[in-house]
Design an enzyme around this catalytic site. Structure first.
Site, PDB file in Angstrom:
ATOM      1  CG  ASN A   1       4.361  -1.639   5.173  1.00  0.00           C
ATOM      2  OD1 ASN A   1       5.453  -1.948   5.630  1.00  0.00           O
ATOM      3  ND2 ASN A   1       3.409  -2.527   5.035  1.00  0.00           N
TER       4      ASN A   1
ATOM      5  CB  CYS B   1      -3.785   1.366   7.051  1.00  0.00           C
ATOM      6  SG  CYS B   1      -3.716   2.788   8.150  1.00  0.00           S
ATOM      7  NE  ARG B   2      -4.562   1.276   1.587  1.00  0.00           N
ATOM      8  CZ  ARG B   2      -4.427   1.898   0.433  1.00  0.00           C
ATOM      9  NH1 ARG B   2      -5.296   1.687  -0.532  1.00  0.00           N
ATOM     10  NH2 ARG B   2      -3.415   2.715   0.225  1.00  0.00           N
ATOM     11  CB  SER B   3       0.477  -3.477   2.795  1.00  0.00           C
ATOM     12  OG  SER B   3       1.176  -2.452   3.428  1.00  0.00           O
TER      13      SER B   3
ATOM     14  CB  CYS C   1      -0.987  -0.005   1.174  1.00  0.00           C
ATOM     15  SG  CYS C   1      -0.261   0.183   2.812  1.00  0.00           S
TER      16      CYS C   1
ATOM     17  CG  ASP D   1      -5.345   5.017   2.997  1.00  0.00           C
ATOM     18  OD1 ASP D   1      -5.448   4.592   4.172  1.00  0.00           O
ATOM     19  OD2 ASP D   1      -4.390   5.696   2.608  1.00  0.00           O
TER      20      ASP D   1
END
Length: 172
Positions: free
Chosen positions: A18, A20-22, A15, A133
């Site tokens: 690095n 939140c999402r990944s 993301c 996000d």
């Protein structure tokens, strides 16, 4: 004659920062891989396209939402995608088109086939192709990320089991 050990399948989730999402994808996919008994065959990591948070743990809200569902992000630290990642990782999965485009600009042409959107493995692909996000939103955004990541993680694991002939405990 000794059998050679199979090469690990390397999966990188990407993301922007690095945090939140990944790392959520990293923790959720790692959980599914462990439950399938395949942690010796699949290496998992996450990174960001930007160097905003290098060395920091995942966002507190991401960690809290993940823990509520039984996923641990303990030990994860933000890092930026490095040139070697394009050679090392067999699957480089972006959370959205913007980060996929950034990866495509940096990726050597011979490894371009390793790049894709993570949600292509999700049963929600027809309605959601990007993981949004959640950074500037409320807690519902982190829950939505988890919903999408759980679906894509299950689909990715099933894809790896099917295409790599992996003997997973509960996915065969």
């Amino acid at each position: 004659m000794a059998q050679s050990k199979p090469e690990k399948i390397n999966v990188l989730f990407v993301c922007m920062g690095n945090i939140c999402r990944s790392p959520t994808a990293d923790a959720v996919f790692r959980h599914h891989v462990r439950n399938a008994g395949l942690e010796q065959l699949i290496h998992i990591d996450s990174a960001g396209t930007h160097a905003y948070h290098i060395g920091h743990p995942p966002d507190r809200r991401s960690q809290q939402a993940a823990l509520k569902r039984g996923y641990s992000m303990q030990g994860l630290r933000a890092r930026k995608v490095e040139q070697e990642d394009f050679t090392l990782f067999h699957y480089i999965l972006a959370m959205d088109r913007y980060n996929l485009e950034l990866l495509q600009q940096e990726c050597p042409p011979q490894h371009a086939g390793r790049l894709s959107l993570f949600l292509q493995y999700s049963s929600h692909w027809h309605t959601h192709q990007e993981v949004p996000d959640p950074y500037y939103g409320g807690s519902h955004g982190f829950e939505r990320v988890l919903d999408l990541v759980e679906s894509a993680s299950q689909g990715l694991l099933q894809h790896l089991i099917n295409t790599q002939q992996l003997a997973g405990k509960k996915y065969r």
